[in-house]
Scaffold this motif. Structure first.
Motif, short mmCIF file in Angstrom:
data_model
loop_
_atom_site.label_atom_id
_atom_site.label_comp_id
_atom_site.label_asym_id
_atom_site.label_seq_id
_atom_site.Cartn_x
_atom_site.Cartn_y
_atom_site.Cartn_z
N GLY A 67 19.66 -14.01 -0.50
CA GLY A 67 19.87 -13.38 -1.79
C GLY A 67 19.94 -14.36 -2.94
N SER A 68 20.20 -15.63 -2.62
CA SER A 68 20.32 -16.64 -3.68
C SER A 68 18.99 -17.24 -4.10
CB SER A 68 21.25 -17.77 -3.22
OG SER A 68 20.60 -18.60 -2.25
N VAL A 69 17.94 -17.01 -3.27
CA VAL A 69 16.63 -17.57 -3.59
C VAL A 69 15.87 -16.60 -4.50
CG1 VAL A 69 14.45 -18.40 -2.64
CG2 VAL A 69 16.58 -18.73 -1.36
N PRO A 70 15.46 -17.06 -5.67
CA PRO A 70 14.75 -16.17 -6.59
C PRO A 70 13.33 -15.87 -6.09
CG PRO A 70 14.85 -18.39 -7.50
CD PRO A 70 15.68 -18.40 -6.25
N LEU A 71 13.10 -14.62 -5.72
CA LEU A 71 11.78 -14.19 -5.25
C LEU A 71 11.31 -13.01 -6.08
CD1 LEU A 71 12.41 -14.22 -1.37
CD2 LEU A 71 11.31 -16.01 -2.72
N ASP A 72 10.15 -13.16 -6.71
CA ASP A 72 9.60 -12.03 -7.45
C ASP A 72 8.92 -11.07 -6.47
OD1 ASP A 72 7.16 -13.19 -6.79
OD2 ASP A 72 6.82 -14.02 -8.80
N ALA A 73 8.33 -10.01 -6.98
CA ALA A 73 7.74 -8.98 -6.12
C ALA A 73 6.65 -9.56 -5.23
CB ALA A 73 7.19 -7.84 -6.97
N GLN A 74 5.82 -10.46 -5.77
CA GLN A 74 4.75 -11.05 -4.97
C GLN A 74 5.33 -11.91 -3.84
OE1 GLN A 74 1.74 -13.21 -7.16
NE2 GLN A 74 1.09 -14.37 -5.37
N ALA A 75 6.36 -12.69 -4.16
CA ALA A 75 6.99 -13.53 -3.14
C ALA A 75 7.67 -12.69 -2.07
CB ALA A 75 7.99 -14.47 -3.80
N ARG A 76 8.30 -11.61 -2.48
CA ARG A 76 8.92 -10.71 -1.48
C ARG A 76 7.85 -10.15 -0.55
NH1 ARG A 76 12.02 -9.17 -6.04
NH2 ARG A 76 10.89 -7.19 -6.30
N GLY A 77 6.69 -9.84 -1.11
CA GLY A 77 5.59 -9.35 -0.28
C GLY A 77 5.13 -10.40 0.71
N GLU A 78 5.09 -11.67 0.28
CA GLU A 78 4.72 -12.76 1.18
C GLU A 78 5.75 -12.92 2.30
OE1 GLU A 78 4.13 -16.40 -0.89
OE2 GLU A 78 2.50 -15.64 -2.13
N ALA A 79 7.02 -12.76 1.95
CA ALA A 79 8.08 -12.87 2.95
C ALA A 79 7.94 -11.77 4.00
CB ALA A 79 9.45 -12.81 2.28
N VAL A 80 7.68 -10.56 3.56
CA VAL A 80 7.52 -9.44 4.48
C VAL A 80 6.29 -9.65 5.36
CG1 VAL A 80 7.02 -6.97 4.65
CG2 VAL A 80 8.71 -7.79 3.00
N GLN A 81 5.20 -10.12 4.77
CA GLN A 81 3.98 -10.37 5.54
C GLN A 81 4.23 -11.40 6.64
OE1 GLN A 81 0.69 -11.96 3.26
NE2 GLN A 81 -0.82 -11.25 4.75
N ALA A 82 4.95 -12.48 6.29
CA ALA A 82 5.24 -13.51 7.27
C ALA A 82 6.18 -13.00 8.36
CB ALA A 82 5.85 -14.73 6.58
N ALA A 83 7.15 -12.19 7.97
CA ALA A 83 8.07 -11.63 8.96
C ALA A 83 7.32 -10.71 9.92
CB ALA A 83 9.20 -10.87 8.25
N CYS A 84 6.44 -9.88 9.39
CA CYS A 84 5.64 -8.99 10.23
C CYS A 84 4.75 -9.80 11.16
CB CYS A 84 4.80 -8.05 9.38
SG CYS A 84 5.74 -6.76 8.52
N SER A 85 4.16 -10.87 10.62
CA SER A 85 3.31 -11.73 11.44
C SER A 85 4.12 -12.40 12.54
CB SER A 85 2.64 -12.79 10.56
OG SER A 85 1.85 -13.65 11.32
N THR A 86 5.36 -12.78 12.24
CA THR A 86 6.23 -13.40 13.25
C THR A 86 6.50 -12.42 14.38
OG1 THR A 86 7.26 -14.79 11.55
CG2 THR A 86 8.43 -14.57 13.64
N PHE A 87 6.83 -11.18 14.03
CA PHE A 87 7.04 -10.16 15.05
C PHE A 87 5.78 -9.96 15.89
CE2 PHE A 87 10.79 -8.32 12.70
CZ PHE A 87 11.65 -8.30 13.78
N SER A 88 4.64 -9.86 15.22
CA SER A 88 3.38 -9.59 15.93
C SER A 88 3.00 -10.75 16.84
CB SER A 88 2.25 -9.33 14.91
OG SER A 88 2.49 -8.16 14.17
N CYS A 89 3.10 -11.97 16.32
CA CYS A 89 2.77 -13.14 17.14
C CYS A 89 3.68 -13.24 18.36
CB CYS A 89 2.88 -14.42 16.31
SG CYS A 89 1.58 -14.63 15.08
#
Length: 201
Positions: free
Chosen positions: A167-189
């Motif tokens: 929560g302390s790391v400033p993430l805009d909407a695009q960055a949040r989308g990148e975080a979700v994409q990476a998390a989904c990729s981690t689950f899938s991999c």
């Protein structure tokens, strides 16, 4: 998926990660053999070996990532050492284990945070699995179950600290989308790797 806070009370990043990964998380959880009647000691050893193959490679990548956020103590949160202790206690030859060659792409600070979210969330859920393995196989943190209780009594505290950090790391909407994409990729991999290792139900 941790549900210790309502979605409205958490940071936008955590909100996005929870909602964005829920389907993949639930699907993988259903395929893990921890609560399967077929889980015996030999299958547990193979499962831990598969976990090692993934965690070792992903944590190596995280440790060498230029995108790891300053101030985050990754060394204190590494899970591979606990997996090594478990495998050694169970008599598994670590050098003989296959290592995962398909990992999520970590190309930004946000993507690193997405991968860390999956690893930390899995650690939180490990406490429930630890109790199951203790009852089923008679294992504890000294003879093959350290990984599932890697933070010990501080598990909840460590998860809260991670949520606060996220929560302390400033993430805009695009960055949040990148975080979700990476998390989904981690689950899938991870699921694809466990599938290749033939340890899922």
């Amino acid at each position: 998926m941790p549900q210790d806070q309502t979605l409205s009370a958490v940071s936008p990043a955590l909100n996005a990660l929870r909602s964005g990964t829920q389907t993949l998380h639930v699907a993988l959880e259903k395929r893990l053999p921890f609560f399967s009647d077929t889980l015996d000691l030999e299958r547990y050893k193979r499962l831990l070996g598969a976990y090692y193959g993934f965690y070792h490679e992903l944590e190596e990548r995280l440790q060498h990532s230029p995108w790891l956020t300053c101030g985050f103590d990754l060394q204190a949160r590494l899970k591979t050492p606990a997996l090594c202790r478990d495998l050694q206690a169970l008599g598994v030859s670590i050098p003989s284990l296959e290592l995962c060659d398909t990992l999520p792409v970590l190309h930004s600070q946000a993507s690193v945070l997405g991968a860390l979210y999956v690893l930390e969330g899995a650690t939180l859920g490990g406490n429930v699995l630890r109790k199951q393995i203790s009852e089923r196989l008679g294992l504890d943190t000294h003879n093959g179950c350290a990984f599932l209780f890697v933070y010990g009594a501080a598990t909840g505290q460590q998860w809260k600290a991670f949520m606060d950090f996220l929560g302390s790391v400033p993430l805009d909407a695009q960055a949040r989308g990148e975080a979700v994409q990476a998390a989904c990729s981690t689950f899938s991999c991870f699921e694809q790797w466990l599938e290749r290792q033939e340890v899922l139900v």
